[in-house]
Design a protein around this motif. Structure first.
Motif, PDB file in Angstrom:
ATOM      1  N   VAL A 200       0.856  -1.187   0.000  1.00 44.24           N
ATOM      2  CA  VAL A 200       0.000   0.000   0.000  1.00 44.24           C
ATOM      3  C   VAL A 200       0.894   1.240   0.000  1.00 44.24           C
ATOM      4  O   VAL A 200       1.758   1.383   0.858  1.00 44.24           O
ATOM      5  N   PRO A 201       0.694   2.153  -0.980  1.00 49.38           N
ATOM      6  CA  PRO A 201       1.551   3.350  -1.046  1.00 49.38           C
ATOM      7  C   PRO A 201       1.271   4.316   0.104  1.00 49.38           C
ATOM      8  O   PRO A 201       0.348   4.112   0.894  1.00 49.38           O
ATOM      9  N   ASN A 202       2.081   5.375   0.179  1.00 48.00           N
ATOM     10  CA  ASN A 202       1.879   6.415   1.185  1.00 48.00           C
ATOM     11  C   ASN A 202       0.428   6.868   1.186  1.00 48.00           C
ATOM     12  O   ASN A 202      -0.207   6.957   0.133  1.00 48.00           O
ATOM     13  N   GLN A 203      -0.087   7.151   2.379  1.00 46.60           N
ATOM     14  CA  GLN A 203      -1.488   7.565   2.514  1.00 46.60           C
ATOM     15  C   GLN A 203      -1.560   8.891   3.249  1.00 46.60           C
ATOM     16  O   GLN A 203      -0.822   9.133   4.202  1.00 46.60           O
ATOM     17  N   LEU A 204      -2.473   9.749   2.797  1.00 38.70           N
ATOM     18  CA  LEU A 204      -2.791  10.991   3.490  1.00 38.70           C
ATOM     19  C   LEU A 204      -4.259  10.886   3.881  1.00 38.70           C
ATOM     20  O   LEU A 204      -5.133  10.812   3.016  1.00 38.70           O
ATOM     21  N   SER A 205      -4.517  10.820   5.178  1.00 34.63           N
ATOM     22  CA  SER A 205      -5.894  10.610   5.631  1.00 34.63           C
ATOM     23  C   SER A 205      -6.395  11.824   6.398  1.00 34.63           C
ATOM     24  O   SER A 205      -5.620  12.567   6.994  1.00 34.63           O
ATOM     25  N   GLY A 206      -7.696  11.998   6.382  1.00 37.45           N
ATOM     26  CA  GLY A 206      -8.317  13.130   7.059  1.00 37.45           C
ATOM     27  C   GLY A 206      -9.553  12.735   7.834  1.00 37.45           C
ATOM     28  O   GLY A 206     -10.574  13.406   7.759  1.00 37.45           O
ATOM     29  N   GLU A 207      -9.491  11.649   8.565  1.00 37.81           N
ATOM     30  CA  GLU A 207     -10.631  11.195   9.361  1.00 37.81           C
ATOM     31  C   GLU A 207     -10.783  12.040  10.633  1.00 37.81           C
ATOM     32  O   GLU A 207      -9.846  12.690  11.080  1.00 37.81           O
ATOM     33  N   ILE A 208     -11.956  11.952  11.225  1.00 31.76           N
ATOM     34  CA  ILE A 208     -12.270  12.703  12.439  1.00 31.76           C
ATOM     35  C   ILE A 208     -11.557  12.083  13.637  1.00 31.76           C
ATOM     36  O   ILE A 208     -11.501  10.868  13.775  1.00 31.76           O
ATOM     37  N   ASN A 209     -11.001  12.935  14.497  1.00 34.20           N
ATOM     38  CA  ASN A 209     -10.387  12.464  15.729  1.00 34.20           C
ATOM     39  C   ASN A 209     -10.368  13.592  16.749  1.00 34.20           C
ATOM     40  O   ASN A 209     -10.532  14.750  16.405  1.00 34.20           O
ATOM     41  N   ALA A 210     -10.144  13.233  17.985  1.00 35.99           N
ATOM     42  CA  ALA A 210     -10.016  14.209  19.066  1.00 35.99           C
ATOM     43  C   ALA A 210      -8.979  13.688  20.043  1.00 35.99           C
ATOM     44  O   ALA A 210      -8.955  12.500  20.349  1.00 35.99           O
ATOM     45  N   SER A 211      -8.125  14.574  20.513  1.00 35.36           N
ATOM     46  CA  SER A 211      -7.046  14.169  21.421  1.00 35.36           C
ATOM     47  C   SER A 211      -6.933  15.136  22.585  1.00 35.36           C
ATOM     48  O   SER A 211      -7.234  16.324  22.453  1.00 35.36           O
ATOM     49  N   LEU A 212      -6.468  14.625  23.686  1.00 37.15           N
ATOM     50  CA  LEU A 212      -6.063  15.454  24.816  1.00 37.15           C
ATOM     51  C   LEU A 212      -4.568  15.646  24.710  1.00 37.15           C
ATOM     52  O   LEU A 212      -3.827  14.690  24.423  1.00 37.15           O
ATOM     53  N   TYR A 213      -4.108  16.860  24.937  1.00 35.16           N
ATOM     54  CA  TYR A 213      -2.689  17.194  24.819  1.00 35.16           C
ATOM     55  C   TYR A 213      -2.213  17.757  26.142  1.00 35.16           C
ATOM     56  O   TYR A 213      -2.878  18.601  26.744  1.00 35.16           O
ATOM     57  N   LEU A 214      -1.078  17.281  26.599  1.00 35.06           N
ATOM     58  CA  LEU A 214      -0.480  17.773  27.828  1.00 35.06           C
ATOM     59  C   LEU A 214       0.998  17.972  27.558  1.00 35.06           C
ATOM     60  O   LEU A 214       1.676  17.056  27.077  1.00 35.06           O
ATOM     61  N   GLY A 215       1.481  19.186  27.831  1.00 32.10           N
ATOM     62  CA  GLY A 215       2.886  19.446  27.533  1.00 32.10           C
ATOM     63  C   GLY A 215       3.465  20.579  28.352  1.00 32.10           C
ATOM     64  O   GLY A 215       2.775  21.228  29.132  1.00 32.10           O
ATOM     65  N   LEU A 216       4.743  20.821  28.115  1.00 33.75           N
ATOM     66  CA  LEU A 216       5.448  21.945  28.725  1.00 33.75           C
ATOM     67  C   LEU A 216       5.355  23.120  27.772  1.00 33.75           C
ATOM     68  O   LEU A 216       5.504  22.962  26.570  1.00 33.75           O
ATOM     69  N   ARG A 217       5.158  24.314  28.328  1.00 34.49           N
ATOM     70  CA  ARG A 217       4.886  25.473  27.492  1.00 34.49           C
ATOM     71  C   ARG A 217       5.693  26.681  27.951  1.00 34.49           C
ATOM     72  O   ARG A 217       5.876  26.905  29.145  1.00 34.49           O
ATOM     73  N   ASN A 218       6.134  27.461  26.989  1.00 38.12           N
ATOM     74  CA  ASN A 218       6.773  28.741  27.249  1.00 38.12           C
ATOM     75  C   ASN A 218       5.929  29.783  26.528  1.00 38.12           C
ATOM     76  O   ASN A 218       5.650  29.634  25.336  1.00 38.12           O
ATOM     77  N   ALA A 219       5.500  30.821  27.234  1.00 45.45           N
ATOM     78  CA  ALA A 219       4.583  31.780  26.644  1.00 45.45           C
ATOM     79  C   ALA A 219       5.036  33.215  26.879  1.00 45.45           C
ATOM     80  O   ALA A 219       5.652  33.527  27.897  1.00 45.45           O
ATOM     81  N   LEU A 220       4.708  34.073  25.913  1.00 46.85           N
ATOM     82  CA  LEU A 220       4.944  35.512  26.019  1.00 46.85           C
ATOM     83  C   LEU A 220       3.598  36.218  25.887  1.00 46.85           C
ATOM     84  O   LEU A 220       2.785  35.861  25.036  1.00 46.85           O
TER      85      LEU A 220
END
Length: 135
Positions: A13-33
């Protein structure tokens, strides 16, 4: 969310570009101005505007869907359907005010009886991450 995923070629199967629906929770370290701008209009009313720029790196967990068909299962599935997947990965994200955009790297696990046949099960993908800052 990761609305676009690039899946490298697997088996025939060749390279695939998909655009299905999804939802994620993201938790990370952040630097903000933050830039705070105060103005007073001719009537003497004071107004404050806050501009925000941030950069973060962290992990994501979520659920989504993916097309499950004969090509993606080595001809083990006859009927095409949308399977539920569990996603996990890492992302680097830039935030401008409440909007975020970034790049993600992860893998998916199909959550049904065809998981052992699905050629993308636990295989890496690269994606575009977008979202809203809720804090």
């Amino acid at each position: 969310t990761v609305p676009v995923k690039f899946r490298p070629s697997v088996q025939s199967v060749p390279n695939q570009l998909s655009g299905e629906i999804n939802a994620s929770l993201y938790l990370g370290l952040r630097n903000a101005l933050f830039k705070i701008k105060h103005t007073i209009n001719p009537l003497g009313t004071r107004k404050s505007e806050i501009e925000h720029f941030g950069i973060s790196f962290g992990g994501l967990l979520g659920v989504g869907n993916s097309v499950i068909n004969a090509d993606a299962t080595n001809q083990m599935v006859v009927h095409e359907y949308q399977g539920i997947v569990f996603s996990k990965g890492l992302a680097g994200i830039i935030a401008i005010n409440n909007f975020t955009i970034g790049i993600a790297f992860g893998s998916d696990n199909l959550i049904d009886s065809n998981q052992n046949s699905w050629i993308y099960n636990q295989k890496p993908w690269f994606g575009l991450a977008i979202g809203l800052n809720l804090n």
